[in-house]
Design a protein around this motif. Sequence first.
Motif, PDB file in Angstrom:
ATOM      1  N   ARG A  87       0.754  -1.242   0.006  1.00  0.00           N
ATOM      2  CA  ARG A  87       0.002   0.077  -0.006  1.00  0.00           C
ATOM      3  C   ARG A  87       0.887   1.537   0.213  1.00  0.00           C
ATOM      4  N   TRP A  88       1.775   1.381   0.869  1.00  0.00           N
ATOM      5  CA  TRP A  88       2.616   2.474   0.996  1.00  0.00           C
ATOM      6  C   TRP A  88       3.665   2.658  -0.309  1.00  0.00           C
ATOM      7  N   LYS A  89       4.007   1.665  -0.952  1.00  0.00           N
ATOM      8  CA  LYS A  89       4.566   1.854  -2.031  1.00  0.00           C
ATOM      9  C   LYS A  89       3.854   2.404  -3.177  1.00  0.00           C
ATOM     10  N   TYR A  90       2.555   1.858  -3.253  1.00  0.00           N
ATOM     11  CA  TYR A  90       1.891   2.527  -4.254  1.00  0.00           C
ATOM     12  C   TYR A  90       1.470   3.734  -4.029  1.00  0.00           C
ATOM     13  N   GLN A  91       0.765   4.008  -2.761  1.00  0.00           N
ATOM     14  CA  GLN A  91       0.722   5.612  -2.311  1.00  0.00           C
ATOM     15  C   GLN A  91       2.102   6.365  -2.732  1.00  0.00           C
ATOM     16  N   ILE A  92       3.232   6.179  -2.351  1.00  0.00           N
ATOM     17  CA  ILE A  92       4.193   7.011  -2.755  1.00  0.00           C
ATOM     18  C   ILE A  92       4.653   7.155  -4.090  1.00  0.00           C
ATOM     19  N   ARG A  93       4.422   5.924  -4.995  1.00  0.00           N
ATOM     20  CA  ARG A  93       4.399   6.150  -6.309  1.00  0.00           C
ATOM     21  C   ARG A  93       3.336   7.094  -6.974  1.00  0.00           C
ATOM     22  N   ILE A  94       2.314   6.942  -6.712  1.00  0.00           N
ATOM     23  CA  ILE A  94       1.048   7.769  -7.270  1.00  0.00           C
ATOM     24  C   ILE A  94       1.207   9.129  -6.642  1.00  0.00           C
ATOM     25  N   GLY A  95       1.529   9.236  -5.591  1.00  0.00           N
ATOM     26  CA  GLY A  95       1.635  10.614  -4.917  1.00  0.00           C
ATOM     27  C   GLY A  95       2.666  11.386  -5.341  1.00  0.00           C
ATOM     28  N   LEU A  96       3.744  10.749  -5.446  1.00  0.00           N
ATOM     29  CA  LEU A  96       5.057  11.565  -5.967  1.00  0.00           C
ATOM     30  C   LEU A  96       4.736  11.876  -7.428  1.00  0.00           C
ATOM     31  N   PHE A  97       4.261  11.144  -8.331  1.00  0.00           N
ATOM     32  CA  PHE A  97       4.126  11.498  -9.574  1.00  0.00           C
ATOM     33  C   PHE A  97       2.945  12.733  -9.754  1.00  0.00           C
ATOM     34  N   TRP A  98       2.126  12.461  -8.954  1.00  0.00           N
ATOM     35  CA  TRP A  98       1.108  13.684  -9.056  1.00  0.00           C
ATOM     36  C   TRP A  98       1.584  14.829  -8.558  1.00  0.00           C
ATOM     37  N   GLY A  99       2.425  15.011  -7.332  1.00  0.00           N
ATOM     38  CA  GLY A  99       2.687  16.137  -6.762  1.00  0.00           C
ATOM     39  C   GLY A  99       4.016  16.556  -7.848  1.00  0.00           C
ATOM     40  N   LEU A 100       4.723  15.791  -8.217  1.00  0.00           N
ATOM     41  CA  LEU A 100       5.802  16.686  -9.185  1.00  0.00           C
ATOM     42  C   LEU A 100       5.071  16.887 -10.304  1.00  0.00           C
ATOM     43  N   PHE A 101       4.032  16.154 -10.984  1.00  0.00           N
ATOM     44  CA  PHE A 101       3.308  16.642 -12.180  1.00  0.00           C
ATOM     45  C   PHE A 101       2.778  18.208 -11.800  1.00  0.00           C
ATOM     46  N   MET A 102       1.981  18.149 -10.902  1.00  0.00           N
ATOM     47  CA  MET A 102       1.183  19.227 -10.400  1.00  0.00           C
ATOM     48  C   MET A 102       2.239  20.498 -10.206  1.00  0.00           C
ATOM     49  N   SER A 103       3.183  20.373  -9.613  1.00  0.00           N
ATOM     50  CA  SER A 103       3.953  21.343  -9.405  1.00  0.00           C
ATOM     51  C   SER A 103       4.631  22.020 -10.709  1.00  0.00           C
ATOM     52  N   LEU A 104       5.123  21.044 -11.476  1.00  0.00           N
ATOM     53  CA  LEU A 104       5.583  21.570 -12.970  1.00  0.00           C
ATOM     54  C   LEU A 104       4.585  22.302 -13.700  1.00  0.00           C
ATOM     55  N   GLY A 105       3.483  21.635 -13.626  1.00  0.00           N
ATOM     56  CA  GLY A 105       2.447  22.483 -14.362  1.00  0.00           C
ATOM     57  C   GLY A 105       2.013  23.818 -13.821  1.00  0.00           C
TER      58      GLY A 105
END
Length: 93
Positions: free
Chosen positions: A4-22
């Motif tokens: 669960r934590w591996k999944y959450q970190i993978r999804i959350g890190l991608f989302w956070g970096l994508f939104m910040s870059l946008g």
Amino acid sequence: MSERWKYQIRIGLFWGLFMSLGMTVFDCFNTSFEEAIVSKYIFLRVLIFVLTGIFWIGYDSWKKKIKRENTPKSTSQSLHLQTKGVLLQHHQE
């Protein structure tokens, strides 16, 4: 580390970096690229978006993933299997 934590970190890190870059790209319309990247505000924004992505978006995605895995693939498929079972029972009698 749990799945669960591996999944959450993978999804959350991608989302956070994508939104910040946008958002940084949109900031470049008002300021120079260098000012937008080097500002202290961007580091706070990245931190907030990544933490939000991991703990909120990642958790919500995990719940939906588990729910999707635990439900039948389609109601028509389960109905077909039920009908097939009834026909088999009727044929055996």
